[in-house]
Design a protein around this motif. Structure first.
Motif, PDB file in Angstrom:
ATOM      1  N   CYS A   3      52.953  49.122  47.540  1.00 17.16           N
ATOM      2  CA  CYS A   3      53.975  48.731  46.562  1.00 17.16           C
ATOM      3  C   CYS A   3      53.884  49.578  45.304  1.00 17.16           C
ATOM      4  N   VAL A   4      52.666  49.857  44.837  1.00 13.14           N
ATOM      5  CA  VAL A   4      52.482  50.698  43.655  1.00 13.14           C
ATOM      6  C   VAL A   4      52.853  52.144  43.968  1.00 13.14           C
ATOM      7  N   MET A   5      52.471  52.623  45.152  1.00 17.43           N
ATOM      8  CA  MET A   5      52.757  54.007  45.521  1.00 17.43           C
ATOM      9  C   MET A   5      54.251  54.237  45.709  1.00 17.43           C
ATOM     10  N   LEU A   6      54.992  53.203  46.066  1.00 23.42           N
ATOM     11  CA  LEU A   6      56.447  53.346  46.195  1.00 23.42           C
ATOM     12  C   LEU A   6      57.097  53.699  44.866  1.00 23.42           C
ATOM     13  N   THR A   7      56.484  53.280  43.755  1.00 24.92           N
ATOM     14  CA  THR A   7      57.030  53.585  42.431  1.00 24.92           C
ATOM     15  C   THR A   7      56.543  54.946  41.923  1.00 24.92           C
ATOM     16  N   GLY A   8      55.725  55.626  42.722  1.00 23.20           N
ATOM     17  CA  GLY A   8      55.171  56.900  42.291  1.00 23.20           C
ATOM     18  C   GLY A   8      53.863  56.760  41.543  1.00 23.20           C
ATOM     19  N   GLY A   9      53.290  55.555  41.524  1.00 22.82           N
ATOM     20  CA  GLY A   9      52.018  55.310  40.844  1.00 22.82           C
ATOM     21  C   GLY A   9      50.871  55.228  41.828  1.00 22.82           C
ATOM     22  N   ILE A  10      49.727  54.786  41.329  1.00 23.51           N
ATOM     23  CA  ILE A  10      48.544  54.623  42.177  1.00 23.51           C
ATOM     24  C   ILE A  10      47.618  53.625  41.500  1.00 23.51           C
ATOM     25  N   ASP A  11      46.761  52.980  42.272  1.00 24.91           N
ATOM     26  CA  ASP A  11      45.812  52.004  41.738  1.00 24.91           C
ATOM     27  C   ASP A  11      44.466  52.197  42.434  1.00 24.91           C
ATOM     28  N   ILE A  12      43.504  52.759  41.716  1.00 27.00           N
ATOM     29  CA  ILE A  12      42.186  53.006  42.310  1.00 27.00           C
ATOM     30  C   ILE A  12      41.163  51.952  41.891  1.00 27.00           C
ATOM     31  N   SER A  13      41.646  50.823  41.364  1.00 29.85           N
ATOM     32  CA  SER A  13      40.733  49.771  40.921  1.00 29.85           C
ATOM     33  C   SER A  13      40.558  48.671  41.964  1.00 29.85           C
ATOM     34  N   VAL A  14      41.255  48.771  43.099  1.00 30.09           N
ATOM     35  CA  VAL A  14      41.309  47.643  44.026  1.00 30.09           C
ATOM     36  C   VAL A  14      39.949  47.313  44.642  1.00 30.09           C
ATOM     37  N   GLY A  15      39.143  48.331  44.972  1.00 31.40           N
ATOM     38  CA  GLY A  15      37.833  48.076  45.558  1.00 31.40           C
ATOM     39  C   GLY A  15      36.926  47.322  44.600  1.00 31.40           C
ATOM     40  N   SER A  16      36.922  47.743  43.338  1.00 33.81           N
ATOM     41  CA  SER A  16      36.094  47.066  42.336  1.00 33.81           C
ATOM     42  C   SER A  16      36.580  45.650  42.072  1.00 33.81           C
ATOM     43  N   LEU A  17      37.893  45.448  42.121  1.00 39.26           N
ATOM     44  CA  LEU A  17      38.439  44.109  41.912  1.00 39.26           C
ATOM     45  C   LEU A  17      38.051  43.178  43.059  1.00 39.26           C
ATOM     46  N   VAL A  18      38.012  43.688  44.285  1.00 37.89           N
ATOM     47  CA  VAL A  18      37.554  42.895  45.424  1.00 37.89           C
ATOM     48  C   VAL A  18      36.095  42.478  45.219  1.00 37.89           C
ATOM     49  N   ALA A  19      35.252  43.412  44.757  1.00 36.56           N
ATOM     50  CA  ALA A  19      33.849  43.083  44.493  1.00 36.56           C
ATOM     51  C   ALA A  19      33.728  42.015  43.410  1.00 36.56           C
ATOM     52  N   LEU A  20      34.550  42.129  42.355  1.00 37.16           N
ATOM     53  CA  LEU A  20      34.549  41.137  41.288  1.00 37.16           C
ATOM     54  C   LEU A  20      34.991  39.779  41.807  1.00 37.16           C
ATOM     55  N   ASP A  21      36.009  39.753  42.664  1.00 41.93           N
ATOM     56  CA  ASP A  21      36.485  38.494  43.254  1.00 41.93           C
ATOM     57  C   ASP A  21      35.381  37.819  44.064  1.00 41.93           C
ATOM     58  N   CYS A  22      34.691  38.597  44.869  1.00 36.14           N
ATOM     59  CA  CYS A  22      33.613  38.039  45.695  1.00 36.14           C
ATOM     60  C   CYS A  22      32.491  37.479  44.827  1.00 36.14           C
ATOM     61  N   MET A  23      32.135  38.215  43.770  1.00 36.99           N
ATOM     62  CA  MET A  23      31.062  37.751  42.891  1.00 36.99           C
ATOM     63  C   MET A  23      31.475  36.477  42.155  1.00 36.99           C
ATOM     64  N   LEU A  24      32.720  36.423  41.703  1.00 41.67           N
ATOM     65  CA  LEU A  24      33.205  35.206  41.047  1.00 41.67           C
ATOM     66  C   LEU A  24      33.131  34.012  41.983  1.00 41.67           C
ATOM     67  N   LEU A  25      33.556  34.215  43.228  1.00 39.36           N
ATOM     68  CA  LEU A  25      33.538  33.117  44.196  1.00 39.36           C
ATOM     69  C   LEU A  25      32.113  32.641  44.460  1.00 39.36           C
ATOM     70  N   ALA A  26      31.213  33.591  44.728  1.00 46.04           N
ATOM     71  CA  ALA A  26      29.834  33.223  45.064  1.00 46.04           C
ATOM     72  C   ALA A  26      29.113  32.595  43.872  1.00 46.04           C
ATOM     73  N   TYR A  27      29.250  33.198  42.700  1.00 44.99           N
ATOM     74  CA  TYR A  27      28.558  32.686  41.521  1.00 44.99           C
ATOM     75  C   TYR A  27      29.187  31.387  41.037  1.00 44.99           C
ATOM     76  N   GLY A  28      30.515  31.326  41.092  1.00 43.90           N
ATOM     77  CA  GLY A  28      31.196  30.123  40.632  1.00 43.90           C
ATOM     78  C   GLY A  28      30.855  28.896  41.460  1.00 43.90           C
ATOM     79  N   MET A  29      30.811  29.078  42.786  1.00 47.65           N
ATOM     80  CA  MET A  29      30.497  27.943  43.655  1.00 47.65           C
ATOM     81  C   MET A  29      28.997  27.642  43.682  1.00 47.65           C
ATOM     82  N   GLY A  30      28.174  28.696  43.498  1.00 44.77           N
ATOM     83  CA  GLY A  30      26.729  28.509  43.571  1.00 44.77           C
ATOM     84  C   GLY A  30      26.095  28.054  42.273  1.00 44.77           C
TER      85      GLY A  30
END
Length: 282
Positions: A3-30
């Motif tokens: 969706c971002v590339m269709l506009t001519g842009g790019i997003d290279i933060s997605v991998g780090s955001l996935v890691a942050l999501d996982c850490m939030l889930l694990a730490y938040g529940m634990g």
């Protein structure tokens, strides 16, 4: 990413955001003892805010998407380490609800095989697969049949023409970044369901896999052309290459990256050739 590339842009933060999501889930529940439903909601809100900030910097402050999302990549990876530098696991004691989601199996009524013990084993899929397919269908319909979807193609095809047609280019790109980060957070939840763990090094290089899958699936880096169904097949191609190499056992673990790079170069050259032919025909 598509969706971002269709506009001519790019997003290279997605991998780090996935890691942050996982850490939030694990730490938040634990550690914070927050239930699984609320933590998933918090992760989705974090994705929305993350995309909103990045989209504002790209569209209203006129900063290059690569620079903004690179800063987002470092920020998300750093925040993951701030929450915890340890590897956390989501066990049944941490969250029984999330643990049950992660281990729930949806058995298919076909394709069963008899194992060596003579027992019939039926194939199954997990919840993450169902979520991914539902998201794929929804985004396909959004891009094909909604004004927002058509606006993404218009902005990527020609920003000046889109503005002359009365489209709000800034708002469209902002929405594209918000959508990308929101879908990334959904992917982060699915990733965590698959691994039931969290660490700072998780999902390293995932943004490159996402870009490669989109390009292999036919999305132009310059924007305006592409489809999520093509990106879906790009994901399948990447996954098949990785699986074949791992199943072979004789090939080095670096071969999936080499083959993906070769495919990526091939499709980029192919896109360039088609663009040259189209320009010549004009």
């Amino acid at each position: 990413m598509s969706c971002v590339m269709l506009t001519g842009g790019i997003d290279i933060s997605v991998g780090s955001l996935v890691a942050l999501d996982c850490m939030l889930l694990a730490y938040g529940m634990g550690e914070w003892k927050i239930n699984a439903w609320l933590m998933c909601l918090i992760v989705l809100v974090v994705g929305l805010v993350f995309g909103l900030v990045q989209g504002f910097c790209v569209d209203h402050l006129r900063i290059q998407p690569f620079i903004v999302t690179m800063a987002g990549m470092f920020f998300a990876r750093g925040m993951t380490a701030v929450i915890s530098t340890n590897q956390l696991s989501i066990t049944q004691d941490v969250s029984e609800t999330f643990y049950n989601w992660a281990n729930y199996r949806i058995y298919l009524p076909f394709g069963g095989v008899v194992n060596k013990s003579g027992k019939m084993v039926m194939p199954y899929i997990r919840i993450g697969v169902v979520v991914a397919l539902l998201v794929l269908v929804v985004i396909f319909l959004v891009l094909r049949y909604t004004r927002f979807g058509r606006s993404l193609y218009a902005v990527g095809g020609s920003e000046q023409s889109a503005a002359m047609m009365g489209l709000d280019v800034k708002r469209t790109r902002l929405k594209a970044h918000v959508l990308c980060s929101f879908l990334c957070s959904i992917g982060g939840i699915c990733y965590c369901l698959n691994t039931t763990s969290a660490s700072v090094s998780q999902a390293t290089g995932m943004e490159m896999d996402a870009i490669a899958s989109s390009v292999i699936g036919g999305t132009l880096l310059t924007g305006g052309v592409g489809n999520v169904i093509g990106s879906f097949f790009g994901v399948l191609i990447n996954g098949t290459i990785s699986t074949i190499v791992k199943a072979n056992g004789k090939l080095a673990s670096s071969w999936p990256n080499i083959l993906t790079a070769a495919l990526l170069c091939f499709f980029i050259v192919l896109q360039s050739v088609f663009a040259h032919i189209k320009e010549k025909n004009k």
